[in-house]
Design a protein around this motif. Structure first.
Motif, mmCIF file in Angstrom:
data_model
loop_
_atom_site.group_PDB
_atom_site.id
_atom_site.type_symbol
_atom_site.label_atom_id
_atom_site.label_comp_id
_atom_site.label_asym_id
_atom_site.label_seq_id
_atom_site.Cartn_x
_atom_site.Cartn_y
_atom_site.Cartn_z
ATOM 1 N N ALA A 1 0.831 -1.213 0.000
ATOM 2 C CA ALA A 1 0.000 0.000 0.000
ATOM 3 C C ALA A 1 0.861 1.256 0.000
ATOM 4 C CB ALA A 1 -0.928 -0.005 1.214
ATOM 5 N N LEU A 2 1.951 1.259 0.769
ATOM 6 C CA LEU A 2 2.833 2.426 0.799
ATOM 7 C C LEU A 2 3.501 2.654 -0.549
ATOM 8 C CD1 LEU A 2 4.528 1.972 4.312
ATOM 9 C CD2 LEU A 2 2.787 3.645 3.657
ATOM 10 N N ILE A 3 3.937 1.549 -1.188
ATOM 11 C CA ILE A 3 4.581 1.678 -2.499
ATOM 12 C C ILE A 3 3.594 2.188 -3.540
ATOM 13 C CG2 ILE A 3 5.649 0.370 -4.372
ATOM 14 C CD1 ILE A 3 6.914 -1.427 -2.243
ATOM 15 N N LEU A 4 2.376 1.614 -3.547
ATOM 16 C CA LEU A 4 1.365 2.073 -4.504
ATOM 17 C C LEU A 4 0.978 3.529 -4.246
ATOM 18 C CD1 LEU A 4 -0.993 -1.043 -4.759
ATOM 19 C CD2 LEU A 4 0.727 -0.267 -6.407
ATOM 20 N N ASN A 5 0.933 3.905 -2.967
ATOM 21 C CA ASN A 5 0.594 5.302 -2.649
ATOM 22 C C ASN A 5 1.673 6.257 -3.159
ATOM 23 O OD1 ASN A 5 -0.956 7.401 -1.042
ATOM 24 N ND2 ASN A 5 1.055 7.537 -0.076
ATOM 25 N N ARG A 6 2.938 5.843 -3.030
ATOM 26 C CA ARG A 6 4.031 6.733 -3.432
ATOM 27 C C ARG A 6 4.161 6.839 -4.944
ATOM 28 N NH1 ARG A 6 10.455 6.186 -1.702
ATOM 29 N NH2 ARG A 6 11.211 7.935 -2.969
ATOM 30 N N TYR A 7 4.102 5.708 -5.639
ATOM 31 C CA TYR A 7 4.392 5.704 -7.066
ATOM 32 C C TYR A 7 3.154 5.736 -7.954
ATOM 33 C CZ TYR A 7 9.151 4.558 -5.662
ATOM 34 O OH TYR A 7 10.403 4.592 -5.102
ATOM 35 N N LEU A 8 1.954 5.573 -7.363
ATOM 36 C CA LEU A 8 0.745 5.561 -8.190
ATOM 37 C C LEU A 8 -0.273 6.599 -7.714
ATOM 38 C CD1 LEU A 8 -0.738 4.171 -10.526
ATOM 39 C CD2 LEU A 8 -1.677 2.551 -8.879
ATOM 40 N N LEU A 9 -0.685 6.498 -6.457
ATOM 41 C CA LEU A 9 -1.769 7.363 -5.988
ATOM 42 C C LEU A 9 -1.339 8.816 -5.851
ATOM 43 C CD1 LEU A 9 -3.391 5.006 -3.315
ATOM 44 C CD2 LEU A 9 -3.971 5.299 -5.726
ATOM 45 N N ARG A 10 -0.147 9.060 -5.274
ATOM 46 C CA ARG A 10 0.294 10.450 -5.102
ATOM 47 C C ARG A 10 0.499 11.170 -6.431
ATOM 48 N NH1 ARG A 10 5.343 10.612 -1.292
ATOM 49 N NH2 ARG A 10 5.356 12.728 -2.115
ATOM 50 N N PRO A 11 1.181 10.542 -7.441
ATOM 51 C CA PRO A 11 1.288 11.235 -8.728
ATOM 52 C C PRO A 11 -0.060 11.470 -9.396
ATOM 53 C CG PRO A 11 2.939 9.496 -8.562
ATOM 54 C CD PRO A 11 2.023 9.330 -7.404
ATOM 55 N N LEU A 12 -0.984 10.489 -9.285
ATOM 56 C CA LEU A 12 -2.306 10.683 -9.889
ATOM 57 C C LEU A 12 -3.058 11.806 -9.192
ATOM 58 C CD1 LEU A 12 -3.469 6.987 -10.490
ATOM 59 C CD2 LEU A 12 -2.672 8.640 -12.185
ATOM 60 N N SER A 13 -2.941 11.864 -7.861
ATOM 61 C CA SER A 13 -3.589 12.949 -7.130
ATOM 62 C C SER A 13 -2.981 14.294 -7.506
ATOM 63 C CB SER A 13 -3.448 12.708 -5.622
ATOM 64 O OG SER A 13 -4.015 13.775 -4.887
ATOM 65 N N ALA A 14 -1.646 14.338 -7.668
ATOM 66 C CA ALA A 14 -0.981 15.581 -8.060
ATOM 67 C C ALA A 14 -1.402 16.014 -9.452
ATOM 68 C CB ALA A 14 0.534 15.401 -7.995
ATOM 69 N N MET A 15 -1.568 15.049 -10.367
ATOM 70 C CA MET A 15 -2.007 15.395 -11.730
ATOM 71 C C MET A 15 -3.437 15.913 -11.730
ATOM 72 S SD MET A 15 -0.298 12.570 -14.280
ATOM 73 C CE MET A 15 -0.269 11.172 -13.196
#
Length: 436
Positions: free
Chosen positions: A148-162
């Protein structure tokens, strides 16, 4: 930064989670289940018990049997009346937590006794229930948190930033930052967002610069048109008030009015030509023409003014024929503007040299004058619209500072260019056009 496709990240996550689920059981199995299995031990114990039924109740034999039992085995002996004769080793509190084998000792058809053999080792189930399952759950939770931490860092956070960046762009705010990602698809979209933001910022900067140039252009045009217009109105007012009271004064006033009217005409012509080239309303109409004749005609147009100031104009061409496909009127204006510039800066008694040559599908011409040359700080800006060097800020001679700009754009529309350089004794302009 190296990236992986999203499907590979999912494969790694699922494999990690699966390994986390079975790892405790696998480790325990490898650790404790390498010894003799319960069924194998039960077979050897069955032979021993069958051969010594008469000694089951003897303490000495029971002690010897206890010493033969494995540390993880428990044994309970019952006689044929189901009375307990002997208990040795480990006995599980919950029989479901251990492996169990029941050995029935028979003599013919008569039952002599029963032996219950229990395996309380991890292979028997006790440690699996008390250690294996909790350890597996803990490892699964830990692996799940890490995923979950890895997905949050490399997937969810960039998508949220975009998503946030898209809202900022919609509001006109282009100052955004998108975290880097190791997921290839997300990294590609983030890179596209960053590139788009950079392009939009550059576009806004360029738009601001163009707006500033437009305002300067309008103010410069207003000044250039106002100067000869005010002079023209002044001399006409003088004629109206009768100040030109002699034929000589009247001729002088009329000559000045004619000069200012010509200056206005040149300004308007330059501005009209520049606007048409600026907005691409005029494209070259290429027809077969003689470049040699065009040079000769354009030079003749300025020869009278040059002779009046004692300036010599010479033409040198390396080709006897200069047939080229081009727009006669546009090239005549371009070459005429370059020659007018040379005539303006060449001192009295000076010289202007025009040369040209044709090489394959390229025609090159050079206009060199014996003027003061171009100041080094002015040279990079000599083709900028409305730009004039410090030595020629006044515009009494007419022109809007567009002549060289128009000439260069005409040549570029013909697949060529116009460049300016300094010579030891003046300035040199080299132009080219393509015949393709």
């Amino acid at each position: 930064m190296r990236t992986l496709a999203l499907r590979y990240w999912l494969i790694v996550a699922l494999a990690t989670y699966f390994v986390g689920s079975v790892m405790p059981f696998a480790i325990l199995g490898i650790w404790v289940c390498t010894s003799e299995t319960l069924s194998q031990q039960a077979a050897s114990m069955s032979d021993l018990l069958s051969a010594n039924v008469a000694h089951w109740a003897e303490p000495t034999w029971q002690q010897a049997l206890s010493e033969k039992l494995s540390p993880d085995l428990g044994l309970v002996l019952l006689d044929n009346a189901n009375h307990e004769l002997f208990r040795s080793g480990k006995y599980p509190l919950n029989r479901t937590d251990a492996g169990r084998v029941q050995i029935v000792v028979m003599e013919g058809t008569r039952e002599l006794g029963v032996a219950n053999l229990y395996d309380v080792s991890p292979c028997g189930g006790l440690i699996y229930g008390t250690i294996g399952i909790p350890a597996s759950l803990l490892l699964q939770i830990t692996v799940g948190i890490c995923i979950a931490l890895i997905l949050n860092r490399y997937l969810l956070r960039p998508l949220s930033a975009m998503s946030k960046a898209a809202r900022q762009i919609a509001d006109g705010d282009l100052d955004f930052q998108i975290p880097r990602s190791r997921v290839r698809e997300v990294a590609q979209v983030a890179s596209a967002f960053s590139t788009m933001g950079t392009a939009l910022r550059g576009s806004l900067t360029q738009q601001a610069e163009l707006e500033q140039d437009r305002r300067f252009f309008i103010s410069a045009i207003a000044h250039d048109l106002r100067t000869p217009l005010f002079a023209l109105r002044g001399y006409l007012a003088g004629i109206e008030r009768g100040l030109a009271n002699t034929p000589e004064k009247m001729n002088h006033y009329i000559a000045v009015c004619q000069e200012k009217a010509d200056a206005l005409e040149r300004l308007i012509a330059d501005l009209f030509a520049y606007s048409r080239l600026e907005y691409l309303e005029q494209l070259p109409q290429r027809d077969l023409m003689d470049f040699k004749k065009l040079v000769e005609n354009t030079v003749e147009d300025i020869r009278f003014q040059a002779q009046a100031r004692g300036i010599s104009v010479t033409v040198d061409h390396a080709n006897s024929s200069g047939d080229v496909k081009a727009d006669w009127s546009l090239l005549a204006r371009a070459l005429g503007n370059v020659l007018d510039n040379a005539l303006h800066y060449t001192p009295d008694k000076g010289s202007i040299q025009v040369s040209w040559r044709k090489e394959n599908h390229l025609v090159k011409f050079v206009v060199a004058d014996s003027g003061p040359g171009i100041a080094p700080h002015d040279l990079p800006h000599v083709f900028n619209a409305l730009y004039r060097g410090e030595t020629s800020r006044n515009r009494e001679t007419g022109g809007a500072g567009l002549g060289l700009t128009i000439a260069r754009r005409i040549l570029q529309a013909h697949g060529g260019d116009l460049v300016a350089t300094n010579l030891p004794g003046g300035a040199e302009f080299t132009g080219s056009i393509s015949d393709i």
